[in-house]
Design an enzyme around this catalytic site. Structure first.
Site, PDB file in Angstrom:
ATOM      1  N   HIS A  99     -18.326 -26.084   7.178  1.00  0.00           N
ATOM      2  CA  HIS A  99     -18.194 -24.673   6.843  1.00  0.00           C
ATOM      3  C   HIS A  99     -16.759 -24.671   5.970  1.00  0.00           C
ATOM      4  O   HIS A  99     -15.853 -25.185   6.211  1.00  0.00           O
ATOM      5  CB  HIS A  99     -18.123 -23.732   7.937  1.00  0.00           C
ATOM      6  CG  HIS A  99     -17.005 -24.368   9.071  1.00  0.00           C
ATOM      7  ND1 HIS A  99     -17.472 -25.130   9.828  1.00  0.00           N
ATOM      8  CD2 HIS A  99     -15.934 -23.764   9.529  1.00  0.00           C
ATOM      9  CE1 HIS A  99     -16.413 -25.674  10.783  1.00  0.00           C
ATOM     10  NE2 HIS A  99     -15.326 -24.593  10.450  1.00  0.00           N
ATOM     11  N   HIS A 101     -14.113 -21.804   4.935  1.00  0.00           N
ATOM     12  CA  HIS A 101     -13.597 -20.706   5.252  1.00  0.00           C
ATOM     13  C   HIS A 101     -13.032 -19.788   3.877  1.00  0.00           C
ATOM     14  O   HIS A 101     -12.456 -20.276   3.203  1.00  0.00           O
ATOM     15  CB  HIS A 101     -12.225 -20.705   6.017  1.00  0.00           C
ATOM     16  CG  HIS A 101     -12.457 -21.317   7.410  1.00  0.00           C
ATOM     17  ND1 HIS A 101     -12.349 -20.396   8.356  1.00  0.00           N
ATOM     18  CD2 HIS A 101     -12.645 -22.524   7.860  1.00  0.00           C
ATOM     19  CE1 HIS A 101     -12.488 -21.222   9.518  1.00  0.00           C
ATOM     20  NE2 HIS A 101     -12.720 -22.477   9.311  1.00  0.00           N
TER      21      HIS A 101
HETATM   22  P1  DGP Z   1     -13.041 -24.429  12.433  1.00  0.00           P
HETATM   23  O1  DGP Z   1     -11.727 -24.657  13.063  1.00  0.00           O
HETATM   24  O2  DGP Z   1     -12.689 -24.672  10.657  1.00  0.00           O
HETATM   25  O3  DGP Z   1     -13.986 -25.529  12.840  1.00  0.00           O
HETATM   26  O4  DGP Z   1     -13.291 -23.073  12.542  1.00  0.00           O
HETATM   27  C1  DGP Z   1     -14.751 -22.514  13.270  1.00  0.00           C
HETATM   28  C2  DGP Z   1     -14.728 -21.182  12.853  1.00  0.00           C
HETATM   29  O5  DGP Z   1     -15.963 -20.816  13.643  1.00  0.00           O
HETATM   30  C3  DGP Z   1     -13.747 -20.335  13.710  1.00  0.00           C
HETATM   31  O6  DGP Z   1     -12.729 -19.465  12.953  1.00  0.00           O
HETATM   32  C4  DGP Z   1     -14.537 -19.500  14.744  1.00  0.00           C
HETATM   33  C5  DGP Z   1     -16.073 -19.601  14.142  1.00  0.00           C
HETATM   34  N1  DGP Z   1     -16.904 -19.460  14.992  1.00  0.00           N
HETATM   35  C6  DGP Z   1     -17.116 -20.377  15.906  1.00  0.00           C
HETATM   36  N2  DGP Z   1     -18.405 -19.774  16.858  1.00  0.00           N
HETATM   37  C7  DGP Z   1     -18.848 -18.707  16.093  1.00  0.00           C
HETATM   38  C8  DGP Z   1     -19.954 -17.823  16.407  1.00  0.00           C
HETATM   39  O7  DGP Z   1     -20.834 -18.151  17.296  1.00  0.00           O
HETATM   40  N3  DGP Z   1     -20.105 -16.994  15.587  1.00  0.00           N
HETATM   41  C9  DGP Z   1     -19.246 -16.560  14.502  1.00  0.00           C
HETATM   42  N4  DGP Z   1     -19.387 -15.578  13.618  1.00  0.00           N
HETATM   43  N5  DGP Z   1     -18.247 -17.497  14.231  1.00  0.00           N
HETATM   44  C10 DGP Z   1     -18.055 -18.535  14.976  1.00  0.00           C
END
Ligand code: DGP
Length: 115
Positions: A99, A101
């Protein structure tokens, strides 16, 4: 992958707030947003790393990132933004599904980007 939260969002099993999508990518808002509109660009196929992405998808990845960033900047009226991929545990990747950001930024917001 069954246990992956982002695969569940892509499959519609878990709800999310969609920004935009293409054939191969979904962009939705991060539930732990650093600023209003903080979003994630996610390939619909489960891969963990940027290095696993098919090269045919690189163009679409950048196009959807640009379109989503323009929409977020227009809708939420921020000054600037960071585009960040945390790739691997040591880099801070928590969800093991690639992903990118899109993090809106404003002067004085105090958010520290590593390193
Ligand atoms: P990273 O540290 O780069 O793996 O960030 C993962 C991001 O994913 C974190 O900022 C929160 C987001 N995230 C985790 N679970 C969910 C979810 O169920 N829904 C949404 N919208 N975001 C999520």
């Amino acid at each position: 992958m069954e246990s992956c939260i982002f695969c569940k969002i892509i499959g519609g099993e878990v709800s999310s707030e969609k920004i935009t999508e293409t054939d191969n990518f979904l962009v939705f808002r991060d539930m732990n947003e650093k600023a209003p509109g903080h979003s994630l660009v996610v390939p619909k196929t489960h891969i963990k790393s940027f290095l696993e992405m098919d090269r045919e998808l690189y163009g679409e990845f950048m196009e959807v990132t640009k379109a989503a960033t323009e929409k977020i900047m227009k809708d939420y009226k921020h000054e600037s933004f960071n585009l960040i991929i945390n790739d691997g545990e040591a880099a801070g990747q928590v969800v093991s599904h690639l992903h990118l950001h899109i993090i809106p930024r404003n002067v004085g917001d105090g958010y520290k980007i590593c390193p």
